[in-house]
Design a protein around this motif. Structure first.
Motif, PDB file in Angstrom:
ATOM      1  N   TYR A 274       0.869  -1.179   0.000  1.00 57.74           N
ATOM      2  CA  TYR A 274       0.000   0.000   0.000  1.00 57.74           C
ATOM      3  C   TYR A 274       0.907   1.229   0.000  1.00 57.74           C
ATOM      4  O   TYR A 274       1.726   1.402   0.903  1.00 57.74           O
ATOM      5  N   PHE A 275       0.750   2.088  -1.002  1.00 59.37           N
ATOM      6  CA  PHE A 275       1.613   3.250  -1.172  1.00 59.37           C
ATOM      7  C   PHE A 275       0.904   4.514  -0.692  1.00 59.37           C
ATOM      8  O   PHE A 275      -0.169   4.854  -1.191  1.00 59.37           O
ATOM      9  N   THR A 276       1.508   5.205   0.267  1.00 54.24           N
ATOM     10  CA  THR A 276       1.028   6.511   0.698  1.00 54.24           C
ATOM     11  C   THR A 276       2.029   7.544   0.188  1.00 54.24           C
ATOM     12  O   THR A 276       2.983   7.190  -0.500  1.00 54.24           O
ATOM     13  N   ASP A 277       1.830   8.800   0.555  1.00 53.79           N
ATOM     14  CA  ASP A 277       2.768   9.829   0.115  1.00 53.79           C
ATOM     15  C   ASP A 277       4.171   9.605   0.677  1.00 53.79           C
ATOM     16  O   ASP A 277       5.159   9.843   0.002  1.00 53.79           O
ATOM     17  N   ALA A 278       4.244   9.130   1.903  1.00 53.25           N
ATOM     18  CA  ALA A 278       5.542   9.027   2.552  1.00 53.25           C
ATOM     19  C   ALA A 278       6.013   7.603   2.833  1.00 53.25           C
ATOM     20  O   ALA A 278       7.208   7.378   3.004  1.00 53.25           O
ATOM     21  N   TYR A 279       5.079   6.639   2.874  1.00 56.55           N
ATOM     22  CA  TYR A 279       5.457   5.282   3.267  1.00 56.55           C
ATOM     23  C   TYR A 279       4.824   4.217   2.380  1.00 56.55           C
ATOM     24  O   TYR A 279       3.820   4.463   1.721  1.00 56.55           O
ATOM     25  N   VAL A 280       5.423   3.031   2.436  1.00 57.49           N
ATOM     26  CA  VAL A 280       4.860   1.841   1.812  1.00 57.49           C
ATOM     27  C   VAL A 280       4.614   0.847   2.945  1.00 57.49           C
ATOM     28  O   VAL A 280       5.525   0.545   3.723  1.00 57.49           O
ATOM     29  N   ILE A 281       3.368   0.374   3.032  1.00 64.05           N
ATOM     30  CA  ILE A 281       3.009  -0.613   4.042  1.00 64.05           C
ATOM     31  C   ILE A 281       2.933  -1.957   3.329  1.00 64.05           C
ATOM     32  O   ILE A 281       2.173  -2.112   2.377  1.00 64.05           O
ATOM     33  N   VAL A 282       3.728  -2.917   3.777  1.00 63.84           N
ATOM     34  CA  VAL A 282       3.767  -4.236   3.152  1.00 63.84           C
ATOM     35  C   VAL A 282       3.003  -5.205   4.050  1.00 63.84           C
ATOM     36  O   VAL A 282       3.351  -5.383   5.223  1.00 63.84           O
ATOM     37  N   MET A 283       1.950  -5.803   3.461  1.00 61.91           N
ATOM     38  CA  MET A 283       1.090  -6.732   4.194  1.00 61.91           C
ATOM     39  C   MET A 283       1.203  -8.124   3.583  1.00 61.91           C
ATOM     40  O   MET A 283       1.352  -8.265   2.382  1.00 61.91           O
ATOM     41  N   ASP A 284       1.102  -9.115   4.431  1.00 62.42           N
ATOM     42  CA  ASP A 284       1.000 -10.514   4.003  1.00 62.42           C
ATOM     43  C   ASP A 284      -0.285 -11.019   4.651  1.00 62.42           C
ATOM     44  O   ASP A 284      -0.285 -11.415   5.815  1.00 62.42           O
ATOM     45  N   GLY A 285      -1.382 -10.938   3.899  1.00 60.75           N
ATOM     46  CA  GLY A 285      -2.699 -11.259   4.460  1.00 60.75           C
ATOM     47  C   GLY A 285      -3.095 -10.163   5.425  1.00 60.75           C
ATOM     48  O   GLY A 285      -3.168  -8.991   5.061  1.00 60.75           O
ATOM     49  N   ASP A 286      -3.311 -10.520   6.699  1.00 55.03           N
ATOM     50  CA  ASP A 286      -3.672  -9.516   7.704  1.00 55.03           C
ATOM     51  C   ASP A 286      -2.481  -9.163   8.593  1.00 55.03           C
ATOM     52  O   ASP A 286      -2.616  -8.522   9.615  1.00 55.03           O
ATOM     53  N   LYS A 287      -1.289  -9.562   8.169  1.00 53.01           N
ATOM     54  CA  LYS A 287      -0.072  -9.338   8.943  1.00 53.01           C
ATOM     55  C   LYS A 287       0.769  -8.245   8.282  1.00 53.01           C
ATOM     56  O   LYS A 287       1.063  -8.308   7.096  1.00 53.01           O
TER      57      LYS A 287
END
Length: 168
Positions: free
Chosen positions: A61-74
């Protein structure tokens, strides 16, 4: 760009868990030490994300400042966004320029090959001599293979550009 829908955001209304690595990255990069606050931050930023990209079993998930990396709900990790870096923006424009140039050239070649295939097919239909037919068949096979290779190159370049967040 893939916008997360309300349904996608709601899928995380369940339990989001943070890996130990993600907890450490939230502490280092965001300054959040509380797990509940970290989960709330993740939820909010997933909902606000500009685009979403699936890479294997992980979702980025790409925001303006960060990338959140998910594996399912983790949550696997939180890292600075490529898009937030000024040098990265410069590289992104170079990648886009080179990708467009490559695609323009390959599409022109593809057009020429497509015309050559059609002309060869017409010659094949006109031919009566078995030696001529065999010769034209070999040429047609070679042209068809070349056309398939060009189409593969075009698709590969588009996918590679997408990997850098560039749409061409």
């Amino acid at each position: 760009m893939n916008q997360p829908t309300a349904r996608q955001a709601k899928q995380f209304n369940g339990i989001i868990t943070l890996t130990s690595h993600a907890k450490e990255r939230l502490r280092q990069r965001i300054g959040i030490e509380d797990i509940d606050a970290g989960i709330a931050w993740v939820r909010t930023n997933i909902e606000r994300s500009k685009r979403k990209q699936n890479r294997g079993h992980q979702t980025h998930y790409f925001t303006d400042a960060y990338v959140i990396v998910m594996d399912g709900d983790k949550v696997v990790t939180v890292k600075p966004s490529f898009e937030a870096n000024e040098h990265s923006k410069r590289l992104e424009s170079l990648i886009e320029k080179e990708a467009r140039k490559f695609l323009r050239l390959k599409k022109a070649e593809l057009k020429k090959i497509s015309i050559a295939v059609l002309e060869t097919q017409i010659n094949f239909l006109k031919a009566k001599n078995p030696n001529t037919i065999r010769s034209i068949t070999e040429k047609l096979t070679k042209l068809t293979d070349e056309k398939a290779n060009l189409e593969t190159d075009i698709v590969a370049m588009k996918r590679a550009a997408e990997g850098f967040g560039v749409e061409v």
